[in-house]
Design an enzyme around this catalytic site. Structure first.
Site, PDB file in Angstrom:
ATOM      1  N   ASP A 132       7.705  27.252  54.557  1.00  0.00           N
ATOM      2  CA  ASP A 132       9.045  27.805  54.722  1.00  0.00           C
ATOM      3  C   ASP A 132       9.806  27.072  55.814  1.00  0.00           C
ATOM      4  O   ASP A 132       9.217  26.622  56.809  1.00  0.00           O
ATOM      5  CB  ASP A 132       8.979  29.291  55.090  1.00  0.00           C
ATOM      6  CG  ASP A 132       8.648  30.177  53.905  1.00  0.00           C
ATOM      7  OD1 ASP A 132       8.595  29.673  52.778  1.00  0.00           O
ATOM      8  OD2 ASP A 132       8.444  31.387  54.126  1.00  0.00           O
ATOM      9  N   ALA A 133      11.120  27.008  55.665  1.00  0.00           N
ATOM     10  CA  ALA A 133      11.951  26.343  56.669  1.00  0.00           C
ATOM     11  C   ALA A 133      11.744  26.939  58.054  1.00  0.00           C
ATOM     12  O   ALA A 133      11.664  26.219  59.051  1.00  0.00           O
ATOM     13  CB  ALA A 133      13.422  26.441  56.272  1.00  0.00           C
TER      14      ALA A 133
END
Length: 313
Positions: free
Chosen positions: A121-122
């Site tokens: 995930d970012a």
């Protein structure tokens, strides 16, 4: 925390780079973070006054550094900063002028065509494996699919988790109806997919982040996902009553400068292509800095650092 996670992308496909100017490549981490804050002001997340107060209280946000713990002829393993996307997504557009992605960083090292072998995930920092060829990517993705890859994460969570030496979370997860982002515990009869996480409590302490949470009880956890569901670790921590610090979506915490979830260790054996072994770790000073009066509950290196049970992805 401050950046939404990207939509899942197919594995073993080249990542989009878009236009990368010299200004993007040469910008400092501090400049990138300040540009990110300006973008959030433009989106209405912050007011200019809020932005200034945020940086004053938690200047740690301004750090942005990539690392390369491992590289060979077929693969490169990077340590990704928090709030950095893997690539520009389907739009091919940057959210703000100085935004840099993991794909940009690799392209700047001469790897213009690359394939990420798994997702991160970012908002999450830590280890991310990329392949330099389609053949290497296919072999590595096969290890993840067959659960021959083993991953560990560090998580800083609210409250003192009391489980004994080890814990096991077995709770199916599914999408929140009508929401393309959020996940929730969901019985398999209602569409939930199996999700298992092994857990070890490493330390208890108090949050040292300046702001509303300063002084609150917190725990440092070691997490091993045995399945690879979207937001699995975030949902499982929320489920046991100890959501992750900095998790706006599942803890309602918009006061901490980052999501305190870090991909700490990755092991692949046998290593694709050459049959060797990769066992790499990536330290993260953010966690030590954020936990005061820390007391060890279980040593990190016990049993070689791996939790009991079969490996998973």
């Amino acid at each position: 925390a401050l950046a939404a996670a990207p939509a899942p992308a197919a594995l073993a496909t080249p990542r989009s780079l878009g236009t990368m100017s010299a200004a993007i490549l040469d910008a400092s981490g501090d400049a990138r973070r300040r540009a990110q804050l300006d973008y959030l002001v433009s989106c209405g997340v912050f007011t200019p006054a809020d932005q200034a107060e945020f940086v004053r209280r938690q200047p740690q946000f301004l750090r942005l550094e990539f690392g390369v713990p491992y590289e060979d002829a077929s693969f490169v393993l990077i340590s990704k900063p928090f709030d950095v996307r893997l690539d520009l997504g389907t739009s091919g557009e940057r959210n703000f002028a100085l935004e840099i992605t993991a794909a940009d960083f690799l392209a700047a090292r001469g790897l213009g065509t690359l394939r990420f072998c798994h997702q991160l995930d970012a908002a999450t920092s830590g280890l991310l494996l990329a392949a330099k060829s389609r053949k290497a990517a296919s072999a590595a993705c096969g290890l993840f699919e067959r659960r021959q890859a083993r991953k560990q994460y560090l998580a800083l969570v609210f409250g003192h988790v009391r489980t004994g030496a080890h814990a096991w979370i077995d709770a199916p997860i599914g999408a929140v109806r009508g929401d393309a982002f959020l996940q929730q515990p969901l019985p398999t009869a209602d569409g939930g997919k199996p999700a298992q996480t092994a857990l070890r409590v490493l330390r208890h302490g108090r949050l040292a982040l300046h702001g509303p949470h300063e002084g609150r009880d917190a725990s440092l956890l070691l997490l091993e996902p045995r399945t690879g569901r979207r937001h699995q670790l975030r949902v499982h921590c929320q489920l046991i009553g100890h959501p992750i610090v900095g998790d706006l979506s599942y803890a309602g915490d918009g006061e901490s400068y980052r999501l305190f979830l870090h991909a700490h260790r990755l092991r692949l054996e046998p290593m694709p292509v050459d049959g060797g072994m990769l066992d790499a770790t990536a330290a993260c000073a953010d966690f030590d800095d954020a936990l005061a009066d820390a007391v060890d509950v279980e040593p990190l290196a016990a049993e070689g650092g791996w939790l009991p049970g079969a490996p998973g992805v």
